[in-house]
Design a protein around this motif. Structure first.
Motif, PDB file in Angstrom:
ATOM      1  N   VAL A 464       0.840  -1.159  -0.062  1.00 10.96           N
ATOM      2  CA  VAL A 464       0.050  -0.021  -0.098  1.00 10.96           C
ATOM      3  C   VAL A 464       0.823   1.280   0.035  1.00 10.96           C
ATOM      4  O   VAL A 464       0.878   2.315  -0.612  1.00 10.96           O
ATOM      5  CB  VAL A 464      -1.027   0.144   1.287  1.00 10.96           C
ATOM      6  N   ILE A 465       2.014   1.310   0.749  1.00 15.81           N
ATOM      7  CA  ILE A 465       2.692   2.295   0.686  1.00 15.81           C
ATOM      8  C   ILE A 465       3.581   2.708  -0.744  1.00 15.81           C
ATOM      9  O   ILE A 465       3.782   3.674  -1.001  1.00 15.81           O
ATOM     10  CB  ILE A 465       3.928   2.291   1.800  1.00 15.81           C
ATOM     11  N   PHE A 466       3.956   1.552  -1.050  1.00 20.44           N
ATOM     12  CA  PHE A 466       4.278   1.511  -2.478  1.00 20.44           C
ATOM     13  C   PHE A 466       3.489   2.106  -3.632  1.00 20.44           C
ATOM     14  O   PHE A 466       3.873   3.072  -4.250  1.00 20.44           O
ATOM     15  CB  PHE A 466       4.885   0.118  -2.991  1.00 20.44           C
ATOM     16  N   ALA A 467       2.328   1.888  -3.570  1.00 18.01           N
ATOM     17  CA  ALA A 467       1.497   2.460  -4.267  1.00 18.01           C
ATOM     18  C   ALA A 467       1.017   3.740  -4.032  1.00 18.01           C
ATOM     19  O   ALA A 467       0.910   4.652  -4.840  1.00 18.01           O
ATOM     20  CB  ALA A 467       0.059   1.709  -4.311  1.00 18.01           C
ATOM     21  N   THR A 468       1.165   4.244  -2.839  1.00 15.06           N
ATOM     22  CA  THR A 468       0.803   5.610  -2.378  1.00 15.06           C
ATOM     23  C   THR A 468       2.333   6.521  -2.864  1.00 15.06           C
ATOM     24  O   THR A 468       2.266   7.515  -3.211  1.00 15.06           O
ATOM     25  CB  THR A 468       1.029   5.716  -0.925  1.00 15.06           C
ATOM     26  N   VAL A 469       3.495   5.927  -2.685  1.00 14.11           N
ATOM     27  CA  VAL A 469       4.837   6.716  -3.052  1.00 14.11           C
ATOM     28  C   VAL A 469       4.598   6.767  -4.735  1.00 14.11           C
ATOM     29  O   VAL A 469       4.759   7.858  -5.150  1.00 14.11           O
ATOM     30  CB  VAL A 469       5.693   5.724  -2.781  1.00 14.11           C
ATOM     31  N   ALA A 470       4.017   5.821  -5.463  1.00 15.40           N
ATOM     32  CA  ALA A 470       3.930   5.876  -6.969  1.00 15.40           C
ATOM     33  C   ALA A 470       3.025   7.160  -7.272  1.00 15.40           C
ATOM     34  O   ALA A 470       3.118   7.898  -8.138  1.00 15.40           O
ATOM     35  CB  ALA A 470       3.591   4.701  -7.614  1.00 15.40           C
ATOM     36  N   VAL A 471       2.027   7.086  -6.545  1.00 11.30           N
ATOM     37  CA  VAL A 471       0.921   7.978  -7.008  1.00 11.30           C
ATOM     38  C   VAL A 471       1.344   9.548  -6.630  1.00 11.30           C
ATOM     39  O   VAL A 471       1.316  10.495  -7.628  1.00 11.30           O
ATOM     40  CB  VAL A 471      -0.487   7.860  -6.063  1.00 11.30           C
ATOM     41  N   LEU A 472       2.062   9.503  -5.580  1.00 10.74           N
ATOM     42  CA  LEU A 472       2.892  10.935  -5.240  1.00 10.74           C
ATOM     43  C   LEU A 472       3.928  11.301  -6.158  1.00 10.74           C
ATOM     44  O   LEU A 472       3.832  12.510  -6.499  1.00 10.74           O
ATOM     45  CB  LEU A 472       3.403  10.831  -3.814  1.00 10.74           C
ATOM     46  N   ILE A 473       4.529  10.423  -6.719  1.00  6.60           N
ATOM     47  CA  ILE A 473       5.705  10.580  -7.631  1.00  6.60           C
ATOM     48  C   ILE A 473       4.951  11.105  -8.831  1.00  6.60           C
ATOM     49  O   ILE A 473       5.173  12.340  -9.641  1.00  6.60           O
ATOM     50  CB  ILE A 473       6.356   9.437  -8.130  1.00  6.60           C
ATOM     51  N   LEU A 474       3.831  10.388  -9.297  1.00  4.70           N
ATOM     52  CA  LEU A 474       2.925  10.948 -10.530  1.00  4.70           C
ATOM     53  C   LEU A 474       2.552  12.421 -10.331  1.00  4.70           C
ATOM     54  O   LEU A 474       2.433  13.313 -11.220  1.00  4.70           O
ATOM     55  CB  LEU A 474       1.822   9.932 -10.889  1.00  4.70           C
ATOM     56  N   THR A 475       2.027  12.672  -8.973  1.00  4.36           N
ATOM     57  CA  THR A 475       1.318  14.013  -8.589  1.00  4.36           C
ATOM     58  C   THR A 475       2.549  15.092  -8.894  1.00  4.36           C
ATOM     59  O   THR A 475       2.289  16.328  -9.511  1.00  4.36           O
ATOM     60  CB  THR A 475       0.902  14.143  -7.174  1.00  4.36           C
TER      61      THR A 475
END
Length: 537
Positions: A464-475
């Motif tokens: 879940v944290i990995f998915a969060t990090v990926a979304v924040l990088i996209l942001t």
């Protein structure tokens, strides 16, 4: 037989029973309220930077040219009145620009449509460029900051305010019971964190150390949450038993001035009102937050000016003027304040951490995140303990795991998704705020449902944290691909909260990568211990 031996043979003495029962109550209350408590603290942590998040969401979309002279407020307001069917029986409010927000926010109560049985019609919430006077958007189109704030104080539910108040009450009990449970070893084990023991010891020490270190902070939040969210309970009691149903008298004694004068239908030039506003804005010791007009354009017109007195701690001043004569009708300031209202303002100032600079809010943010970590650690301890008990079904364990671990992790991921949606959804889409909310809810529910199907809580949290990090990088990538020029322009014009939010996102990405590595390493160690062959004699 010595005393130590006697106590060892009498484990069920009354004090031990009390501590045991208190511990069990503490555990069950914690696991029941933990998802909502995590939501309240997580949303509250982000809401500490409400103004910065609002500027990050709006300012790059509609940059303000600071070289252009500002348009007079009167010209802006009367231009909007000419465009909308304003109900002159109602009030008009203007929220002033600030160093966080270069826009006026104009709120117009519109004429009720036929068949509308509500007390008021719709409200037009306009985001207005302070330089050109152009309406750039509706305030509700950029809903991220308000959405998270509402999650914090009412869960975005009709009766959410009372639910949050009840959660605050149970949280206060959990804090007090935790103090009694750990009273004997509170000082001796104040900083104890055992790194050479098993995973349960680490989680227990993390839960206890964070709980003790943040105790003054959490007590303040629990008590202030009770004041804010359950205030209606004692207000109703006061109205019924003390004021005999006279609600206006209660508000008056509480320091809230109400004006309900009717229009006399005689036109009035409102220029004197704007002169009063201009003179007040020139004061060095006073910062206007908003102005409210009653009976606009009528001889019965009254103007209300609210703002912060910069010379005193947590002092919000309020002035009422009659527009026709310029007479000061009422004021609430340091020399004329109500004890009840002053106390509430101090509690609110402490609750939101806005009594000093951004460094205090950063400290509040760190403490709030630490409490979120404490909640997750407590959930994992509860799941580890209950999974070993024969009287607890696997289905119940999965349910709690999905609700607690999945809910807590899902809230973090859903917030990141909401930030991404707020950035990439075009401002021209009329339902952009609804799309953002739907994306938040879908992300949260999906994460919770997936948590029912996993066995390793640590591995799932890492995912879940990995998915969060990926979304924040996209942001962050979307930020600079779409609005790099505007962000640089805003920085040069002094509106630097956009870059500040980006720095916060970047630091959260770094923290997320560290958490992923830590969880993955611990999970590999755990697997190695379970799969290791027993030593031969």
């Amino acid at each position: 037989m010595n005393t130590r031996t006697l106590n060892a043979k009498m484990p069920n003495t009354p004090p031990n029973k009390v501590i045991k029962n208190l511990t069990e109550s503490h555990s069950w209350i914690g696991i029941i309220i933990s998802p909502l408590l995590f939501l309240i603290f997580w949303a509250g942590a982000v809401t500490l930077f409400y103004e910065e998040v609002k500027q990050w969401a709006v300012a790059p979309q509609f940059p303000v040219s600071m070289q252009q002279p500002a348009m007079p407020l009167q010209q802006i307001v009367e231009a909007k009145l000419a465009l909308y069917p304003f109900d002159y029986q109602e009030h008009l409010m203007v929220q002033m620009p600030s160093h966080y927000d270069p826009y006026y926010k104009v709120y117009l109560d519109l004429v009720r449509e036929e068949g509308n049985e509500d007390d008021h019609g719709e409200v037009a919430s306009l985001l207005v460029d302070s330089q050109s006077g152009k309406t750039v958007a509706n305030k509700e189109d950029f809903f991220l900051g308000d959405f998270l704030y509402q999650l914090h104080y009412n869960l975005n539910l009709p009766a959410g305010t009372y639910i949050v108040g009840i959660i605050s009450l149970f949280f206060f009990f959990a804090l007090v019971s935790g103090i009694f449970i750990h009273a004997k070893k509170l000082y001796r084990h104040f900083f104890q964190y055992r790194t050479d023991k098993n995973r349960r010891d680490k989680l227990l020490d993390l839960h206890n150390v964070v709980g003790v270190m943040t105790l003054p902070f959490t007590l303040m939040y629990a008590l202030s949450g009770l004041v804010f969210n359950l205030a209606i309970v004692y207000q109703i009691a006061f109205v019924i038993f003390i004021y005999q149903g006279d609600q206006d008298s209660l508000f008056k004694d509480a320091g809230f001035t109400l004006f309900d004068e009717q229009r006399i239908e005689q036109p009035l030039d409102m220029t004197p009102a704007y002169k009063i506003i201009a003179e007040t804005r020139q004061r060095d010791d006073f910062n206007i937050s908003n102005v409210i007009f009653y009976n606009y354009g009528d001889e019965a017109a009254i103007i209300q000016i609210r703002g912060e007195n910069l010379s005193h701690f947590s002092q919000n001043d309020e002035f009422f003027y009659r527009v026709k004569t310029g007479e000061l009708l009422n004021k609430t300031d340091i020399n004329n304040y109500n004890v009840f209202r002053k106390g509430r303002e101090i509690i609110a100032t402490l609750h939101f951490g806005d009594f000093a600079g951004v460094d205090v809010r950063i400290l509040y943010f760190i403490l709030s995140i630490a409490i979120c970590v404490m909640i997750v650690a407590g959930n994992m301890l509860w799941l580890d303990k209950r999974s070993l008990q024969q009287n607890i079904s696997a289905r119940s364990i999965r349910f709690v795991r999905g609700l607690s671990v999945g809910g807590c992790g899902g809230l973090v991921l859903a917030t990141a998704v909401a930030f991404l949606c707020e950035r990439i959804i075009p401002a021209s889409i009329s339902m952009r705020s609804d799309v953002m909310v739907y994306a938040f809810v879908i992300s949260l529910v999906a994460t919770m449902l997936l948590a029912y199907r996993v066995d390793s809580k640590r591995r799932y949290l890492a995912q879940v944290i990995f998915a969060t990090v990926a979304v924040l990088i996209l942001t962050l990538l979307a930020d600079w691909l779409m609005f790099s020029e505007q962000i640089i322009l805003l920085w040069h014009d002094g509106f630097r909260a956009v870059v500040g939010v980006e720095v916060g996102i970047f630091l959260f990405i770094i923290a997320g990568i560290w958490a992923i590595k830590t969880l993955s390493a611990n999970n590999e160690t755990r697997v190695a211990e379970l799969t290791a062959e027993p030593a031969l004699d």
